[in-house]
Motif scaffolding. Structure first.
Motif, PDB file in Angstrom:
ATOM      1  N   UNK A  85       0.838  -1.205   0.000  1.00 55.47           N
ATOM      2  CA  UNK A  85       0.000   0.000   0.000  1.00 55.47           C
ATOM      3  C   UNK A  85       0.871   1.251   0.000  1.00 55.47           C
ATOM      4  N   UNK A  86       1.902   1.236   0.833  1.00 55.82           N
ATOM      5  CA  UNK A  86       2.778   2.405   0.937  1.00 55.82           C
ATOM      6  C   UNK A  86       3.551   2.628  -0.353  1.00 55.82           C
ATOM      7  N   UNK A  87       4.018   1.543  -0.988  1.00 56.63           N
ATOM      8  CA  UNK A  87       4.819   1.685  -2.201  1.00 56.63           C
ATOM      9  C   UNK A  87       4.004   2.226  -3.371  1.00 56.63           C
ATOM     10  N   UNK A  88       2.722   1.896  -3.416  1.00 57.67           N
ATOM     11  CA  UNK A  88       1.879   2.328  -4.532  1.00 57.67           C
ATOM     12  C   UNK A  88       1.291   3.720  -4.305  1.00 57.67           C
ATOM     13  N   UNK A  89       0.848   3.992  -3.088  1.00 58.22           N
ATOM     14  CA  UNK A  89       0.090   5.223  -2.827  1.00 58.22           C
ATOM     15  C   UNK A  89       0.904   6.325  -2.169  1.00 58.22           C
ATOM     16  N   UNK A  90       2.059   5.976  -1.607  1.00 59.44           N
ATOM     17  CA  UNK A  90       2.857   6.968  -0.907  1.00 59.44           C
ATOM     18  C   UNK A  90       2.389   7.251   0.507  1.00 59.44           C
ATOM     19  N   UNK A  91       1.338   6.560   0.952  1.00 58.56           N
ATOM     20  CA  UNK A  91       0.827   6.761   2.310  1.00 58.56           C
ATOM     21  C   UNK A  91       1.760   6.098   3.318  1.00 58.56           C
ATOM     22  N   UNK A  92       2.118   6.815   4.356  1.00 60.91           N
ATOM     23  CA  UNK A  92       2.958   6.274   5.421  1.00 60.91           C
ATOM     24  C   UNK A  92       2.072   5.449   6.351  1.00 60.91           C
ATOM     25  N   UNK A  93       2.239   4.137   6.312  1.00 64.87           N
ATOM     26  CA  UNK A  93       1.319   3.229   7.006  1.00 64.87           C
ATOM     27  C   UNK A  93       1.771   2.852   8.418  1.00 64.87           C
ATOM     28  N   UNK A  94       2.773   3.541   8.944  1.00 68.27           N
ATOM     29  CA  UNK A  94       3.182   3.300  10.326  1.00 68.27           C
ATOM     30  C   UNK A  94       1.999   3.556  11.265  1.00 68.27           C
ATOM     31  N   UNK A  95       1.863   2.738  12.307  1.00 67.06           N
ATOM     32  CA  UNK A  95       0.719   2.875  13.211  1.00 67.06           C
ATOM     33  C   UNK A  95       0.757   4.199  13.977  1.00 67.06           C
ATOM     34  N   UNK A  96      -0.374   4.890  13.965  1.00 65.65           N
ATOM     35  CA  UNK A  96      -0.593   6.085  14.781  1.00 65.65           C
ATOM     36  C   UNK A  96      -2.031   6.014  15.285  1.00 65.65           C
TER      37      UNK A  96
END
Length: 311
Positions: A85-96
């Motif tokens: 998901x992160x590689x395709x969309x650029x969203x930082x998926x680290x938990x917050x």
């Protein structure tokens, strides 16, 4: 492409098995030997076949697309993990942990909401996802039809979304069909093959229990909406996701910087109307819908379509 071929084969096998089951149950029905449980099962087979046939067509289209462009490696929302998901969309998926939502304690459901909730609990069996879906429909429809939104919002079920990111010589993609999206649809006929405008919210109907992969499916869908907004140069890029099986409710938020935030889990008792718990969930959903409404970058009458959404 091999993954799509395998999934297509699996779906086709399910269709074949289901048709055999349907034929067997129809025979028992004609003979008058069918049980009540089998009768319920038979009544639902056509709907299951419809979904499976739609899935088969979708995988077939993915295979044809992959054959045209072997450099594209794509995963469905259901298959994608955090890294993909992160590689395709650029969203930082680290938990917050997301606690930044504001609950307006003055917000009350529209008149009759409690009655409808209790009637759904009495009328629909809740063992399957189809029964749980009714509750999700109830919350979403009651909120978007509130007077404050001026009859501008619509719920768009089952929209196909595809996003692609080029990484070196390779292309990576995310694709699938959302359970629900909420966008501007005022003036659009309910039967038009129309694409909603200014989408900021995706809602995922989980199965009867929520697992980690359901959460990442919700994140994948929301992140794909985020990428479409980034690629389109939208001023407001933030998006929200809602994951629910009616009993469990969880929310995700992707901010302007592409950071992922996850809420805690909220629980409802579907056997009885616990006002405090129902209001808590209702007000969070209302807050998210209100944020989506206010995040529209253009007036609803002139807003452009999200170009990478296809119905």
């Amino acid at each position: 492409m091999n993954s799509y071929c395998q999934q297509l084969a699996a779906v086709e096998q399910k269709i074949e098995d289901l048709v055999k089951k349907q034929t067997c149950l129809q025979k028992k029905d004609h003979q008058g030997t069918i049980t009540d449980e089998e009768e319920i099962e038979l009544a639902g087979i056509d709907k299951l076949l419809e979904k499976l046939e739609a899935s088969a067509k979708r995988y077939d289209s993915y295979i044809k697309l992959a054959m045209k462009d072997e450099s594209l490696e794509s995963k469905s929302f259901r298959e994608a993990d955090r890294k993909w998901i992160q590689s395709v969309t650029g969203v930082n998926t680290t938990y917050r942990k997301w606690t930044g939502y504001t609950i307006n304690v003055n917000i009350q459901p529209r008149p009759g909401f409690q009655t409808k909730f209790e009637e759904v609990a009495r009328a629909f069996h809740q063992h399957t996802e189809a029964g749980r879906r009714i509750f999700l429909n109830l919350f979403l429809s009651d909120i978007i039809l509130r007077e404050e939104f001026g009859d501008t919002l619509r719920i768009f079920p089952e929209l196909q979304v595809t996003v692609v990111e080029t990484i070196g010589a390779k292309k990576r993609g995310l694709n699938g069909i959302t359970d629900y999206t909420v966008g501007f649809g005022k003036g659009t006929d309910i039967f038009d093959n129309a694409i909603p405008r200014e989408i900021h919210l995706v809602a995922v109907e989980a199965k009867t229990s929520i697992d980690e992969q359901d959460l990442w499916q919700c994140v994948a869908e929301a992140a794909s909406l985020y990428k479409t907004r980034v690629d389109a140069g939208k001023a407001n890029k933030r998006v929200w996701g809602l994951l629910s099986n009616a009993k469990q409710w969880q929310f995700v938020f992707i901010d302007e910087d592409g950071l992922l935030w996850q809420s805690e889990e909220f629980l409802l008792d579907l056997r009885s109307y616990d006002e405090s718990k129902v209001l808590q969930v209702y007000r969070i959903v209302h807050y998210i819908v209100k944020c989506c409404y206010e995040a529209c970058t253009l007036p609803p009458s002139t807003a452009s379509s999200v170009v990478s959404l296809n119905q």
